[in-house]
Scaffold this motif. Structure first.
Motif, PDB file in Angstrom:
ATOM      1  N   LEU A 112       0.764  -1.313   0.224  1.00  0.00           N
ATOM      2  CA  LEU A 112      -0.102  -0.032   0.129  1.00  0.00           C
ATOM      3  C   LEU A 112       1.043   0.909  -0.084  1.00  0.00           C
ATOM      4  O   LEU A 112       0.959   2.038   0.692  1.00  0.00           O
ATOM      5  N   PRO A 113       1.578   1.238  -1.103  1.00  0.00           N
ATOM      6  CA  PRO A 113       2.664   2.924  -0.926  1.00  0.00           C
ATOM      7  C   PRO A 113       2.594   4.069  -0.724  1.00  0.00           C
ATOM      8  O   PRO A 113       2.641   4.730  -0.336  1.00  0.00           O
ATOM      9  N   GLU A 114       0.931   4.241  -1.570  1.00  0.00           N
ATOM     10  CA  GLU A 114       0.027   5.705  -1.047  1.00  0.00           C
ATOM     11  C   GLU A 114      -0.316   5.933  -0.183  1.00  0.00           C
ATOM     12  O   GLU A 114      -0.504   7.037   0.633  1.00  0.00           O
ATOM     13  N   HIS A 115       0.033   4.694   1.120  1.00  0.00           N
ATOM     14  CA  HIS A 115      -0.195   4.899   2.374  1.00  0.00           C
ATOM     15  C   HIS A 115       0.931   4.626   3.298  1.00  0.00           C
ATOM     16  O   HIS A 115       0.503   3.981   4.545  1.00  0.00           O
ATOM     17  N   ALA A 116       1.859   4.525   2.711  1.00  0.00           N
ATOM     18  CA  ALA A 116       3.196   4.180   3.832  1.00  0.00           C
ATOM     19  C   ALA A 116       3.262   5.266   4.785  1.00  0.00           C
ATOM     20  O   ALA A 116       3.509   4.090   5.992  1.00  0.00           O
ATOM     21  N   SER A 117       3.051   6.292   5.027  1.00  0.00           N
ATOM     22  CA  SER A 117       3.813   6.497   5.953  1.00  0.00           C
ATOM     23  C   SER A 117       2.777   6.301   7.259  1.00  0.00           C
ATOM     24  O   SER A 117       3.086   7.108   8.015  1.00  0.00           O
ATOM     25  N   ARG A 118       2.024   5.951   6.882  1.00  0.00           N
ATOM     26  CA  ARG A 118       0.620   5.287   8.218  1.00  0.00           C
ATOM     27  C   ARG A 118       0.480   4.543   8.618  1.00  0.00           C
ATOM     28  O   ARG A 118       0.429   3.798   9.171  1.00  0.00           O
ATOM     29  N   PHE A 119       1.517   3.432   8.604  1.00  0.00           N
ATOM     30  CA  PHE A 119       2.061   2.326   9.199  1.00  0.00           C
ATOM     31  C   PHE A 119       3.042   2.377  10.270  1.00  0.00           C
ATOM     32  O   PHE A 119       4.234   3.258   9.983  1.00  0.00           O
ATOM     33  N   ALA A 120       3.599   2.434  11.345  1.00  0.00           N
ATOM     34  CA  ALA A 120       4.216   2.331  12.062  1.00  0.00           C
ATOM     35  C   ALA A 120       4.391   0.521  12.631  1.00  0.00           C
ATOM     36  O   ALA A 120       3.798  -0.068  12.968  1.00  0.00           O
ATOM     37  N   VAL A 121       5.892   1.203  12.814  1.00  0.00           N
ATOM     38  CA  VAL A 121       6.661  -0.511  13.811  1.00  0.00           C
ATOM     39  C   VAL A 121       5.706  -0.114  15.414  1.00  0.00           C
ATOM     40  O   VAL A 121       7.132   1.029  15.528  1.00  0.00           O
ATOM     41  N   GLN A 122       5.364  -0.842  16.105  1.00  0.00           N
ATOM     42  CA  GLN A 122       4.773  -0.534  17.229  1.00  0.00           C
ATOM     43  C   GLN A 122       4.355  -1.087  17.423  1.00  0.00           C
ATOM     44  O   GLN A 122       3.139  -1.949  17.490  1.00  0.00           O
ATOM     45  N   ASN A 123       4.270  -1.875  18.640  1.00  0.00           N
ATOM     46  CA  ASN A 123       3.524  -2.185  19.907  1.00  0.00           C
ATOM     47  C   ASN A 123       1.719  -1.814  19.810  1.00  0.00           C
ATOM     48  O   ASN A 123       2.163  -0.480  20.562  1.00  0.00           O
ATOM     49  N   MET A 124       0.946  -2.690  19.818  1.00  0.00           N
ATOM     50  CA  MET A 124      -0.405  -2.002  19.333  1.00  0.00           C
ATOM     51  C   MET A 124      -1.246  -1.842  20.440  1.00  0.00           C
ATOM     52  O   MET A 124      -2.006  -0.587  20.604  1.00  0.00           O
ATOM     53  N   THR A 125      -0.654  -1.833  22.144  1.00  0.00           N
ATOM     54  CA  THR A 125      -0.661  -1.406  23.376  1.00  0.00           C
ATOM     55  C   THR A 125      -0.652  -0.058  23.711  1.00  0.00           C
ATOM     56  O   THR A 125      -0.916   0.560  24.578  1.00  0.00           O
ATOM     57  N   ALA A 126      -0.179   0.705  22.932  1.00  0.00           N
ATOM     58  CA  ALA A 126       0.910   1.603  23.059  1.00  0.00           C
ATOM     59  C   ALA A 126      -0.044   2.884  22.247  1.00  0.00           C
ATOM     60  O   ALA A 126      -0.201   2.650  21.122  1.00  0.00           O
ATOM     61  N   PRO A 127       0.220   4.387  23.059  1.00  0.00           N
ATOM     62  CA  PRO A 127      -0.084   4.904  21.860  1.00  0.00           C
ATOM     63  C   PRO A 127       0.535   5.568  21.242  1.00  0.00           C
ATOM     64  O   PRO A 127       2.014   5.621  20.847  1.00  0.00           O
ATOM     65  N   ASN A 128       0.012   5.411  19.465  1.00  0.00           N
ATOM     66  CA  ASN A 128       0.687   5.859  18.317  1.00  0.00           C
ATOM     67  C   ASN A 128       0.789   7.372  18.417  1.00  0.00           C
ATOM     68  O   ASN A 128       0.026   8.044  17.219  1.00  0.00           O
ATOM     69  N   SER A 129       1.646   8.324  18.469  1.00  0.00           N
ATOM     70  CA  SER A 129       2.144   9.293  18.464  1.00  0.00           C
ATOM     71  C   SER A 129       2.104  10.351  17.069  1.00  0.00           C
ATOM     72  O   SER A 129       2.108  11.532  17.007  1.00  0.00           O
ATOM     73  N   ALA A 130       1.696   9.385  16.291  1.00  0.00           N
ATOM     74  CA  ALA A 130       1.756   9.899  14.890  1.00  0.00           C
ATOM     75  C   ALA A 130       0.493  10.114  14.132  1.00  0.00           C
ATOM     76  O   ALA A 130       0.157  10.960  14.059  1.00  0.00           O
ATOM     77  N   VAL A 131      -0.944   9.945  14.647  1.00  0.00           N
ATOM     78  CA  VAL A 131      -2.231   9.841  15.123  1.00  0.00           C
ATOM     79  C   VAL A 131      -2.775  10.257  15.927  1.00  0.00           C
ATOM     80  O   VAL A 131      -2.965   9.898  16.757  1.00  0.00           O
ATOM     81  N   ALA A 132      -3.210  11.494  15.701  1.00  0.00           N
ATOM     82  CA  ALA A 132      -4.080  11.991  16.351  1.00  0.00           C
ATOM     83  C   ALA A 132      -4.714  11.810  17.012  1.00  0.00           C
ATOM     84  O   ALA A 132      -5.803  10.899  16.103  1.00  0.00           O
ATOM     85  N   ALA A 133      -5.458  12.158  17.682  1.00  0.00           N
ATOM     86  CA  ALA A 133      -7.150  11.279  18.417  1.00  0.00           C
ATOM     87  C   ALA A 133      -8.280  11.805  16.932  1.00  0.00           C
ATOM     88  O   ALA A 133      -8.363  12.626  16.687  1.00  0.00           O
ATOM     89  N   GLY A 134      -9.199  10.790  16.749  1.00  0.00           N
ATOM     90  CA  GLY A 134     -10.769  10.678  15.774  1.00  0.00           C
ATOM     91  C   GLY A 134     -10.008  11.246  14.665  1.00  0.00           C
ATOM     92  O   GLY A 134      -9.956  11.387  13.942  1.00  0.00           O
TER      93      GLY A 134
END
Length: 303
Positions: A112-134
């Motif tokens: 999904l190259p057009e969405h590549a920047s929206r994928f992150a290597v991260q534990n799913m229990t931790a907040p993703n600081s790159a994604v805003a609330a809502g």
């Protein structure tokens, strides 16, 4: 989900899991084991068409449903197989997600190259600081919660799922099982169905529905759909419902008030109330409208 192999729909191929070929690395949160050299598919989890049908059926029961162009975020997204399906066959808009496996995320980004920047290597229990609330219209977790987390961590992950979902957006969380259910498989901790209504309500979810996972191989496993409680702003689906009920030509403010009058107490909820509770609910609705206070009154908030 653990054990997925490539599946095809038409000319498309989706890789959904890989075999560990580096024993010193830890297991990811999506049915992957990390590897620094290559990705090797395991034995087939289920036939391609059946996997697609299972995902499609569960997503179709989201309320409000996924509409073309709407965004979807996934916890434990693995290679992005479910998101690729939603994009290509249900016409989802922006997609993104997190997974603990670096290789899984690398594959998702390449798929999904057009969405590549929206994928992150991260534990799913931790907040993703790159994604805003809502930030996303809908959030899903196809198998990752129960397969890799105990109940306490499930709640932490769901808290993050709620955070990234827009008010009024829907969530899909799948592949839980109760204590005596089968097949247990790789599920870490069984959870009784009656745990979820009150637990999820405390996180701001309502219209909580629990259904069997729609595939014969999944036995007693179940999935959950819910909606994030919030102000009376309308998503596309509810706006369409209102317009069909005669709301054409209303201003944004009038539309919200019309929504409060005609949608906040849904027909099936009112029908299930006894006379006393129904009268009280309708009086409360009227009082809140007069005060111009945003509210939502439905099955989830009456539990």
């Amino acid at each position: 989900m653990a054990g997925h192999a490539p599946f095809e729909i038409g000319s498309e191929t989706f890789l959904t899991a890989a075999e560990d070929i580096s024993p010193d690395l830890t297991r990811g949160s999506s049915g992957w084991r990390s590897s620094t050299t290559r990705l090797t598919p395991r034995a087939a989890y289920m036939p391609a068409r059946e996997y697609a049908d299972m995902v499609h059926t569960m997503v179709s029961n989201m309320d409000p449903p996924l509409q073309p162009g709407e965004s979807v975020y996934e916890l434990a997204c693995g290679t992005g197989a479910a998101l690729s399906f939603l994009r290509d066959y249900l016409h989802a808009g922006v997609v993104g997600g997190v997974d603990a496996s670096q290789n899984a995320i690398a594959y998702a980004r390449s798929s999904l190259p057009e969405h590549a920047s929206r994928f992150a290597v991260q534990n799913m229990t931790a907040p993703n600081s790159a994604v805003a609330a809502g930030a996303f219209d809908h959030t899903i977790a196809i198998g990752g919660l129960a397969m890799y987390l105990g109940r306490r961590d499930m709640m932490r992950a769901i808290t993050e799922a709620v955070r990234v979902t827009k008010p009024g957006g829907s969530l899909l969380l799948s592949h839980f099982i109760e204590e005596l259910g089968a097949p247990r498989g790789q599920i870490v901790e069984p959870v009784p169905k009656d745990f979820w209504p009150s637990a999820l309500a405390t996180l701001g979810l309502e219209r909580i529905r629990i259904r069997p996972v729609p595939h014969h191989s999944q036995g007693d496993r179940y999935y959950i759909t819910a909606v994030k409680r919030g102000p009376a702003g309308l998503n596309a689906h509810r706006r369409k419902r209102l317009m069909e009920a005669g709301g054409d030509g209303l201003s944004g403010q009038d539309l919200s008030l019309q929504h409060a009058r005609h949608i906040a107490v849904d027909e099936h909820v009112v029908a299930g109330m006894d006379t006393c509770i129904r009268d009280l609910a309708l009086k409360l609705r009227s009082a809140l409208e007069d005060a111009k206070i945003w509210y939502t009154l439905d099955a989830g908030s009456l539990v």
